[in-house]
Motif scaffolding. Structure first.
Motif, PDB file in Angstrom:
ATOM      1  N   SER A  68      55.645 -21.028 116.373  1.00 32.46           N
ATOM      2  CA  SER A  68      56.745 -21.979 116.589  1.00 32.46           C
ATOM      3  C   SER A  68      56.654 -23.064 115.511  1.00 32.46           C
ATOM      4  CB  SER A  68      56.620 -22.588 118.003  1.00 32.46           C
ATOM      5  OG  SER A  68      57.767 -23.320 118.345  1.00 32.46           O
ATOM      6  N   HIS A  69      57.060 -24.272 115.815  1.00 31.46           N
ATOM      7  CA  HIS A  69      57.088 -25.340 114.789  1.00 31.46           C
ATOM      8  C   HIS A  69      56.138 -26.469 115.163  1.00 31.46           C
ATOM      9  CE1 HIS A  69      59.639 -28.063 117.343  1.00 31.46           C
ATOM     10  NE2 HIS A  69      60.065 -26.922 117.826  1.00 31.46           N
ATOM     11  N   LEU A  70      55.700 -27.241 114.186  1.00 27.29           N
ATOM     12  CA  LEU A  70      54.768 -28.347 114.430  1.00 27.29           C
ATOM     13  C   LEU A  70      55.418 -29.710 114.238  1.00 27.29           C
ATOM     14  CD1 LEU A  70      51.360 -27.109 112.916  1.00 27.29           C
ATOM     15  CD2 LEU A  70      51.947 -27.446 115.328  1.00 27.29           C
ATOM     16  N   PHE A  79      55.009 -30.847 124.258  1.00 31.78           N
ATOM     17  CA  PHE A  79      55.009 -29.378 124.233  1.00 31.78           C
ATOM     18  C   PHE A  79      55.962 -28.760 123.195  1.00 31.78           C
ATOM     19  CE2 PHE A  79      52.455 -29.035 128.048  1.00 31.78           C
ATOM     20  CZ  PHE A  79      52.669 -30.261 128.661  1.00 31.78           C
ATOM     21  N   ASP A  80      57.080 -29.412 122.915  1.00 36.02           N
ATOM     22  CA  ASP A  80      58.122 -28.867 122.047  1.00 36.02           C
ATOM     23  C   ASP A  80      57.535 -28.456 120.696  1.00 36.02           C
ATOM     24  OD1 ASP A  80      61.327 -30.253 120.853  1.00 36.02           O
ATOM     25  OD2 ASP A  80      60.326 -28.326 120.505  1.00 36.02           O
ATOM     26  N   GLY A  81      57.517 -27.155 120.448  1.00 36.22           N
ATOM     27  CA  GLY A  81      56.992 -26.635 119.178  1.00 36.22           C
ATOM     28  C   GLY A  81      55.493 -26.445 119.213  1.00 36.22           C
ATOM     29  N   GLY A 105      59.744 -28.281 109.852  1.00 36.70           N
ATOM     30  CA  GLY A 105      61.092 -28.799 109.901  1.00 36.70           C
ATOM     31  C   GLY A 105      62.081 -28.125 110.826  1.00 36.70           C
ATOM     32  N   GLU A 106      61.614 -27.681 111.999  1.00 37.50           N
ATOM     33  CA  GLU A 106      62.556 -27.035 112.921  1.00 37.50           C
ATOM     34  C   GLU A 106      63.579 -28.056 113.426  1.00 37.50           C
ATOM     35  OE1 GLU A 106      62.988 -27.573 116.309  1.00 37.50           O
ATOM     36  OE2 GLU A 106      64.345 -25.895 116.621  1.00 37.50           O
ATOM     37  N   GLU A 107      63.136 -29.278 113.644  1.00 34.91           N
ATOM     38  CA  GLU A 107      64.029 -30.279 114.258  1.00 34.91           C
ATOM     39  C   GLU A 107      65.118 -30.775 113.311  1.00 34.91           C
ATOM     40  OE1 GLU A 107      61.996 -30.489 118.070  1.00 34.91           O
ATOM     41  OE2 GLU A 107      63.996 -30.674 117.243  1.00 34.91           O
ATOM     42  N   LEU A 130      56.717 -18.751 122.175  1.00 35.24           N
ATOM     43  CA  LEU A 130      56.602 -19.425 123.470  1.00 35.24           C
ATOM     44  C   LEU A 130      57.114 -20.847 123.273  1.00 35.24           C
ATOM     45  CD1 LEU A 130      55.590 -19.913 126.400  1.00 35.24           C
ATOM     46  CD2 LEU A 130      53.338 -20.427 125.412  1.00 35.24           C
ATOM     47  N   HIS A 131      57.963 -21.295 124.167  1.00 37.52           N
ATOM     48  CA  HIS A 131      58.528 -22.653 124.024  1.00 37.52           C
ATOM     49  C   HIS A 131      58.773 -23.268 125.403  1.00 37.52           C
ATOM     50  CE1 HIS A 131      60.968 -25.928 122.396  1.00 37.52           C
ATOM     51  NE2 HIS A 131      60.622 -25.539 121.186  1.00 37.52           N
ATOM     52  N   VAL A 132      58.645 -24.558 125.505  1.00 38.52           N
ATOM     53  CA  VAL A 132      58.994 -25.238 126.741  1.00 38.52           C
ATOM     54  C   VAL A 132      60.511 -25.099 126.926  1.00 38.52           C
ATOM     55  CG1 VAL A 132      59.224 -27.464 125.544  1.00 38.52           C
ATOM     56  CG2 VAL A 132      58.655 -27.401 127.985  1.00 38.52           C
TER      57      VAL A 132
HETATM   58 MN    MN Z   1      61.452 -26.834 119.553  1.00 33.18          MN
END
Ligand code: MN
Ligand code: HGY
Ligand code: MN
Length: 347
Positions: A68-70, A79-81, A105-107, A130-132
């Motif tokens: 996922s993203h950091l 939790f997001d990313g 840079g996902e956001e 896996l993501h919230v």
């Molecule tokens: Mn996210």
């Protein structure tokens, strides 16, 4: 649990309150330094691509990416990313197969995953994230985990309003060209447009006013617009009603049916409810899916009514532990039965 400790270390970067690892920032860089350290501790071969995405390859090259993203929004959730990356580290280490991927840079428009998909560099045959959940569906259903069916289409852009700056005290109300008043009317018009299209949402998250004096009639106002809809026709209707030429429009995508089946089978094996739901949030999995990668997402229940992009974002330790188990099981299952082929055809 090691995973929770790692989440805490990531959450502490950027000084709080909440997660503060915007892209680009030193806090996001520090998160990638930690992730690289954890990848090496897991015995993974680390690759960093031109966009700064980080990949940790297990000895068994399998074309299976998990991650996922950091980066985070300002004052974001724990939790997001980040959860998707630390969970991927656990899953790949436990199975000894696959690649952990941390995107940049996902956001801010999935800049990292978009760059990777257009770079000509190797892409996986399968991507798992896996993501919230970031919504209330699983909490209302009483289900700890959910299988994502598809990801909403969205577009972002700006609207600029030009007026005439002037003295707040001596400029008559009649004939004023108040740019902020025009922007305010537009915000309410945007809201009404979204309310009129089933499943659509639109948000003005930022407004800038010039010159910005409390005793000056605003001469210029600029508003951000984030518009989303479950399918492209509704997204286009919404954009037309708003009058927005988007900087970026991301197509709605269906996620891989084969990966959805693998995730659902893992849930059934644990006698867990199988809730399937669409994602109203954008994700790197949507970019990989649009690039033809068989992509799937597992959601973990958000508590607190599903609040996210906020320090109040919450998932329980129990649900997180279960999510890692299911993610690991799905990775092993797919590695064993190598799902491949673009998500569009198997949707
Ligand atoms: Mn996210
Ligand atoms: O805005 C989104 O949908 C995601 O959280 N980046
Ligand atoms: Mn987010």
């Amino acid at each position: 649990m090691r995973l929770l400790e790692r989440l805490d270390r990531l959450y502490a970067l950027g000084g709080g309150p909440g997660a503060n690892r915007p892209h680009p920032s030193s806090a996001e860089d520090e998160a990638f330094v930690l992730a690289e350290q954890w990848m090496r501790e897991a015995g993974l071969r680390v690759e960093v691509d031109g966009a700064g995405n980080q990949l940790g390859h297990a000895p068994v090259a399998s074309g299976l990416w998990v991650g996922s993203h950091l980066d985070s929004v300002p004052h974001g959730g724990r939790f997001d990313g980040a959860l998707g990356v630390v969970a991927a580290l656990e899953a790949v280490e436990r199975t000894g197969a696959g690649t952990v991927v941390a995107f940049r840079g996902e956001e801010v428009g999935c800049v990292g995953s978009r760059a990777r998909c257009s770079s000509g560099l190797e892409l996986p045959s399968v991507f798992l994230e896996l993501h919230v959940e970031q919504g209330p569906v699983l909490e209302r259903a009483g289900a700890p985990l959910g299988v994502v069916t598809g990801i909403v289409g969205y577009a972002r852009g700006e609207l600029v309003f030009e007026g005439q700056a002037g003295h707040a005290g001596t400029t008559p109300m009649e004939g004023r060209e108040d740019a902020l008043a025009a922007a305010a009317e537009a915000v309410l018009r945007i809201r009404a447009a979204a309310l009129g299209i089933p499943g659509a949402v639109a948000t003005v998250g930022r407004i800038e006013v010039e010159p910005g004096g409390v005793n000056v009639v605003p001469g210029r106002a600029r508003i951000s617009v984030d518009a989303r809809a479950p399918d492209r026709p509704r997204l286009d209707r919404l954009l037309e009603a708003i009058g927005l030429e988007p900087d970026t429009a991301t197509e709605p995508v269906e996620l891989s049916a084969a990966v959805r089946v693998a995730l659902a089978d893992e849930l059934r094996e644990r006698a867990l409810p199988v809730v399937e739901l669409a994602s109203g949030a954008g994700h790197d999995a949507g970019i990989l899916a649009a690039a033809g990668v068989a992509s799937g997402m597992l959601f973990v229940r958000s508590q607190n009514g599903g609040v996210s992009h906020s320090p109040d974002e919450l998932s329980s330790d129990e649900d997180v532990a279960l999510a890692v188990e299911v993610l690991t099981g799905a990775l092993a299952r797919i590695a064993g039965s190598q799902v491949s082929g673009p998500s569009r055809t198997d949707a």
